[in-house]
Design an enzyme around this catalytic site. Sequence first.
Site, PDB file in Angstrom:
ATOM      1  N   VAL A  66       0.804  -1.233   0.000  1.00 43.41           N
ATOM      2  CA  VAL A  66       0.000   0.000   0.000  1.00 43.41           C
ATOM      3  C   VAL A  66       0.837   1.283   0.000  1.00 43.41           C
ATOM      4  O   VAL A  66       0.282   2.372  -0.147  1.00 43.41           O
ATOM      5  CB  VAL A  66      -1.004   0.028   1.175  1.00 43.41           C
ATOM      6  CG1 VAL A  66      -2.131  -0.971   0.949  1.00 43.41           C
ATOM      7  CG2 VAL A  66      -0.306  -0.202   2.516  1.00 43.41           C
ATOM      8  N   TYR A 157       2.546   5.477  16.003  1.00 44.12           N
ATOM      9  CA  TYR A 157       1.325   4.786  15.565  1.00 44.12           C
ATOM     10  C   TYR A 157       0.121   5.720  15.754  1.00 44.12           C
ATOM     11  O   TYR A 157      -0.704   5.888  14.859  1.00 44.12           O
ATOM     12  CB  TYR A 157       1.153   3.507  16.388  1.00 44.12           C
ATOM     13  CG  TYR A 157      -0.067   2.676  16.044  1.00 44.12           C
ATOM     14  CD1 TYR A 157      -0.053   1.813  14.965  1.00 44.12           C
ATOM     15  CD2 TYR A 157      -1.224   2.741  16.825  1.00 44.12           C
ATOM     16  CE1 TYR A 157      -1.165   1.033  14.661  1.00 44.12           C
ATOM     17  CE2 TYR A 157      -2.336   1.972  16.532  1.00 44.12           C
ATOM     18  CZ  TYR A 157      -2.299   1.121  15.448  1.00 44.12           C
ATOM     19  OH  TYR A 157      -3.409   0.353  15.143  1.00 44.12           O
ATOM     20  N   THR A 192      -6.589  -9.840  17.005  1.00 44.40           N
ATOM     21  CA  THR A 192      -6.108 -10.170  15.658  1.00 44.40           C
ATOM     22  C   THR A 192      -4.621 -10.463  15.753  1.00 44.40           C
ATOM     23  O   THR A 192      -4.018 -10.349  16.820  1.00 44.40           O
ATOM     24  CB  THR A 192      -6.287  -8.974  14.695  1.00 44.40           C
ATOM     25  OG1 THR A 192      -5.404  -7.929  15.121  1.00 44.40           O
ATOM     26  CG2 THR A 192      -7.717  -8.461  14.664  1.00 44.40           C
TER      27      THR A 192
HETATM   28  N1  LIG Z   1      -6.367  -5.241  16.137  1.00 40.46           N
HETATM   29  C1  LIG Z   1      -6.473  -4.120  16.810  1.00 40.46           C
HETATM   30  O1  LIG Z   1      -6.550  -4.116  18.043  1.00 40.46           O
HETATM   31  C2  LIG Z   1      -6.525  -2.808  16.075  1.00 40.46           C
HETATM   32  C3  LIG Z   1      -6.941  -1.692  16.808  1.00 40.46           C
HETATM   33  C4  LIG Z   1      -7.017  -0.471  16.164  1.00 40.46           C
HETATM   34  C5  LIG Z   1      -6.700  -0.366  14.821  1.00 40.46           C
HETATM   35  N2  LIG Z   1      -6.293  -1.477  14.140  1.00 40.46           N
HETATM   36  C6  LIG Z   1      -5.972  -1.292  12.721  1.00 40.46           C
HETATM   37  O2  LIG Z   1      -6.709  -2.188  11.939  1.00 40.46           O
HETATM   38  C7  LIG Z   1      -5.986  -2.502  10.741  1.00 40.46           C
HETATM   39  C8  LIG Z   1      -5.901  -4.003  10.581  1.00 40.46           C
HETATM   40  O3  LIG Z   1      -5.187  -4.516  11.687  1.00 40.46           O
HETATM   41  P1  LIG Z   1      -5.287  -6.035  12.167  1.00 40.46           P
HETATM   42  O4  LIG Z   1      -5.453  -5.987  13.627  1.00 40.46           O
HETATM   43  O5  LIG Z   1      -6.260  -6.787  11.342  1.00 40.46           O
HETATM   44  O6  LIG Z   1      -3.777  -6.462  11.846  1.00 40.46           O
HETATM   45  P2  LIG Z   1      -3.182  -7.760  11.134  1.00 40.46           P
HETATM   46  O7  LIG Z   1      -1.718  -7.701  11.374  1.00 40.46           O
HETATM   47  O8  LIG Z   1      -3.929  -8.958  11.558  1.00 40.46           O
HETATM   48  O9  LIG Z   1      -3.466  -7.487   9.590  1.00 40.46           O
HETATM   49  C9  LIG Z   1      -2.816  -6.464   8.879  1.00 40.46           C
HETATM   50  C10 LIG Z   1      -2.694  -6.866   7.436  1.00 40.46           C
HETATM   51  O10 LIG Z   1      -2.042  -5.803   6.730  1.00 40.46           O
HETATM   52  C11 LIG Z   1      -1.081  -6.361   5.861  1.00 40.46           C
HETATM   53  N3  LIG Z   1      -0.026  -5.389   5.564  1.00 40.46           N
HETATM   54  C12 LIG Z   1       0.956  -4.938   6.389  1.00 40.46           C
HETATM   55  N4  LIG Z   1       1.743  -4.072   5.739  1.00 40.46           N
HETATM   56  C13 LIG Z   1       1.256  -3.967   4.478  1.00 40.46           C
HETATM   57  C14 LIG Z   1       1.628  -3.226   3.336  1.00 40.46           C
HETATM   58  N5  LIG Z   1       2.710  -2.415   3.337  1.00 40.46           N
HETATM   59  N6  LIG Z   1       0.880  -3.332   2.199  1.00 40.46           N
HETATM   60  C15 LIG Z   1      -0.183  -4.156   2.175  1.00 40.46           C
HETATM   61  N7  LIG Z   1      -0.594  -4.896   3.220  1.00 40.46           N
HETATM   62  C16 LIG Z   1       0.131  -4.800   4.363  1.00 40.46           C
HETATM   63  C17 LIG Z   1      -0.538  -7.573   6.599  1.00 40.46           C
HETATM   64  O11 LIG Z   1       0.096  -8.494   5.719  1.00 40.46           O
HETATM   65  C18 LIG Z   1      -1.819  -8.119   7.225  1.00 40.46           C
HETATM   66  O12 LIG Z   1      -2.473  -9.027   6.368  1.00 40.46           O
HETATM   67  C19 LIG Z   1      -4.620  -1.820  10.880  1.00 40.46           C
HETATM   68  O13 LIG Z   1      -4.650  -0.593  10.166  1.00 40.46           O
HETATM   69  C20 LIG Z   1      -4.516  -1.574  12.366  1.00 40.46           C
HETATM   70  O14 LIG Z   1      -3.672  -0.486  12.671  1.00 40.46           O
HETATM   71  C21 LIG Z   1      -6.207  -2.685  14.729  1.00 40.46           C
END
Ligand SMILES: NC(=O)c1ccc[n+]([C@@H]2O[C@H](COP(=O)([O-])OP(=O)(O)OC[C@H]3O[C@@H](n4cnc5c(N)ncnc54)[C@H](O)[C@@H]3O)[C@@H](O)[C@H]2O)c1
Length: 253
Positions: A66, A157, A192
């Site tokens: 991305v 972050y 996750t």
């Molecule tokens: N899980 C939480 O508690 C939480 C809380 C707040 C926000 N978020 C946000 O939600 C979103 C998803 O997080 P998640 O918890 O599912 O994490 P996750 O690590 O399970 O999934 C993240 C996905 O993004 C992909 N990714 C990473 N870098 C990338 C890149 N440069 N290009 C394309 N894909 C890439 C990874 O391969 C992975 O499949 C993120 O933006 C995270 O910051 C998560």
Amino acid sequence: MSRMLNKIAIITGAASNPGLGYSTVMRFAQEGAKLVITDIDMVGLAAVEKELTAMGAEVLTMEQNVVDEQRWQEVIDATVERFGGLDVLVNNAGIAVLKPINEYTQADYNMQMDVNLRSVFLGCQKAVPAMKDSGGGSIVNMSSVAGMRAMAAVSVYGMAKAGVQILSKCVAIEHAADGVRCNSLHPGLIETNIQNDARRDNPEGHAQLGTMVPFGRMGYPEEVANCVLFLASDEASYVTGAELVVDGGLIAG
Ligand SMILES: NC(=O)c1ccc[n+]([C@@H]2O[C@H](COP(=O)([O-])OP(=O)(O)OC[C@H]3O[C@@H](n4cnc5c(N)ncnc54)[C@H](O)[C@@H]3O)[C@@H](O)[C@H]2O)c1
């Protein structure tokens, strides 16, 4: 079964299971969307594609980092070519580089800001013209409660996620007249793979955070996916420039 019927949706970061992108993809498929799933993890993405195909969903799978501007255009173009337009973009891909401020290197900083903020800017910028051609659309940007409240070891972050919030509002007002809605979603602590990484890096701090949730538990990815579905669907037709917090009450107090 039809809240996203024939909607054409791109979801980034869709490979991780358990993950918010994966859960969103599954929820959209249940509601009849045509899906473009992207990630850097092609092994994980192939497994998601297999699952979707078995469900009877129409899916286009693309490798996408991305942070790559040119690849964004290729993903949008391929989506329009395959499905005839673009209705929904979920900017979900993200990483968490969690450290005290004095431990961040410039490389850490650049990577965190690139993957979690610049990518969302690129996605919005590239998606809007295709959405305008489709008569409008909905962008859902994955932010975090960390973009709204200060917490230890989440400075960069949180900066990136706060940037996502204001970017979403700017896109919303710039493109309201085009029928393009843009909102940010702010999950709290959701079970996750990203949390598994955070737990490994800082077990004590992570355990402490968990006890602060008024619901007494972390959230399930499906609970976030349901909110993405609402914002993406026409049920949210008058919702733009908003932030939706999904955190079990974590930052309510
Ligand atoms: N899980 C939480 O508690 C939480 C809380 C707040 C926000 N978020 C946000 O939600 C979103 C998803 O997080 P998640 O918890 O599912 O994490 P996750 O690590 O399970 O999934 C993240 C996905 O993004 C992909 N990714 C990473 N870098 C990338 C890149 N440069 N290009 C394309 N894909 C890439 C990874 O391969 C992975 O499949 C993120 O933006 C995270 O910051 C998560």
